[in-house]
Design an enzyme around this catalytic site. Structure first.
Site, PDB file in Angstrom:
ATOM      1  CG  HIS A  48      -0.391   0.313   2.511  1.00 53.01           C
ATOM      2  ND1 HIS A  48      -0.027  -0.666   3.422  1.00 53.01           N
ATOM      3  CD2 HIS A  48      -0.106   1.504   3.112  1.00 53.01           C
ATOM      4  CE1 HIS A  48       0.444  -0.089   4.513  1.00 53.01           C
ATOM      5  NE2 HIS A  48       0.412   1.226   4.351  1.00 53.01           N
ATOM      6  CG  ASP A  78       0.077  -3.997   2.898  1.00 55.37           C
ATOM      7  OD1 ASP A  78       0.160  -3.421   1.790  1.00 55.37           O
ATOM      8  OD2 ASP A  78       0.070  -3.384   3.988  1.00 55.37           O
ATOM      9  CB  SER A 154       3.175   1.484   6.243  1.00 58.92           C
ATOM     10  OG  SER A 154       1.975   1.684   6.943  1.00 58.92           O
TER      11      SER A 154
END
Length: 299
Positions: A48, A78, A154
């Site tokens: 993402h 992901d 992230s």
């Protein structure tokens, strides 16, 4: 020197060793964190983080900047791999699944909200969590931690006290405190290898819904493994139904390789190209073999 001072000194040394492997990722639509995964400049991050771009800027701990190209993404886990031009990137070892335990002290390194080189301390709160992901996907087998995970973290590493990567930070619950999630390093290892090789993870389809299962002590001793995968549901007109699998079957092996969890099953199906796979299955009346022809999962 007090135990607390010793603990603090060890954390300082750990961060000093690990920080050079953590990179900042930037593109027009956002930013995130990455982890150098090989000396020749490949970087692991979240899918993402790089979803809206194929090129981005990668900034290493020493200030060196490189243009990065997205090699491949895998939305199911992901994860994504980015290529840079660096030739001497420092890397960190990955922990095996067996080395990750609930209660372990962990550090989350990254760039939350653009605050570079941030460090958060916590523990492994739980394993094998399931979390609704982006675009309707579900992330399985996640590590839960109370180390602070915020936007911008992230793609950064979750480290144990030995300096091993136990996970890649991936998500947080927006209205919760002390609940963050990371993709296990065991998953990141095989997914990144396939992304480097093919630019994608070519998944194959059995047509089952399944869950991880810890076997009873008696059954674990009998079967020679403590964990397996229980089939919850069989889809109609699927390879699994054609191969004779049934609900409540417990999958123990695929082509002779042990299956301890759903991630193992997905990994083995992705890396094994055999037209027919042999599943070793426990039923109430004993161990049986089932021949199944997986089909390619639609993109």
């Amino acid at each position: 020197m007090s135990p607390l001072e010793l603990f603090s000194d060890e954390l300082e040394k750990l961060v000093e060793r690990a920080a050079p492997s953590v990179v900042a990722l930037e593109h027009r639509r956002g930013h995130g964190t990455g982890l150098a995964m090989s000396a020749d400049g490949f970087v692991l991050t979240n899918a993402h983080v790089v979803k809206s771009t194929s090129r981005l800027q990668v900034r290493f701990h020493d200030g060196a900047k490189f243009e990065g190209d997205v090699v491949g993404r895998d939305e199911v886990t992901d994860l994504a791999v980015v290529r840079t031009g660096r030739k001497d990137a420092p890397v960190l070892p990955f922990a095996s699944a067996a080395q990750v335990k609930v209660g372990q002290v962990v550090l989350a390194l990254g760039h939350p909200f653009g605050f570079e080189r941030s460090v958060a301390l916590g523990v492994v709160s739980a394993l094998e969590r399931r979390l609704p992901g982006r675009d309707g996907a579900t992330l399985d087998g996640l590590i839960q931690t109370d180390a602070a995970i915020n936007p911008g973290n992230s793609g950064g590493p979750l480290l144990n006290a030995r300096g091993q990567v136990v996970g890649i930070n991936t998500a947080m619950l927006p209205f919760a405190q002390g609940i963050g999630f990371a993709v296990p390093s065991s998953t990141a290892s095989w997914v990144s290898a396939l992304l480097l090789r093919h630019g994608e993870v070519r998944r194959r389809f059995l047509g089952i819904a399944a869950r991880n299962e810890t076997l009873s002590a008696e059954l674990a001793t009998r079967l020679g493994q403590p964990k397996a995968v229980r089939v919850v549901e069989i889809g109609r007109d699927t390879p699994a139904s054609a191969g004779g699998l049934e609900s409540n079957d417990v999958v123990l092996q695929l082509n002779g390789s042990s299956v301890a969890n759903v991630d193992d099953l997905q990994r083995l199906l992705a890396i094994d190209s055999a037209t027919v796979v042999e599943l070793t299955v426990w039923k109430r009346d004993g161990v049986v073999q089932r021949q199944v022809r997986p089909t390619q999962r639609a993109a």
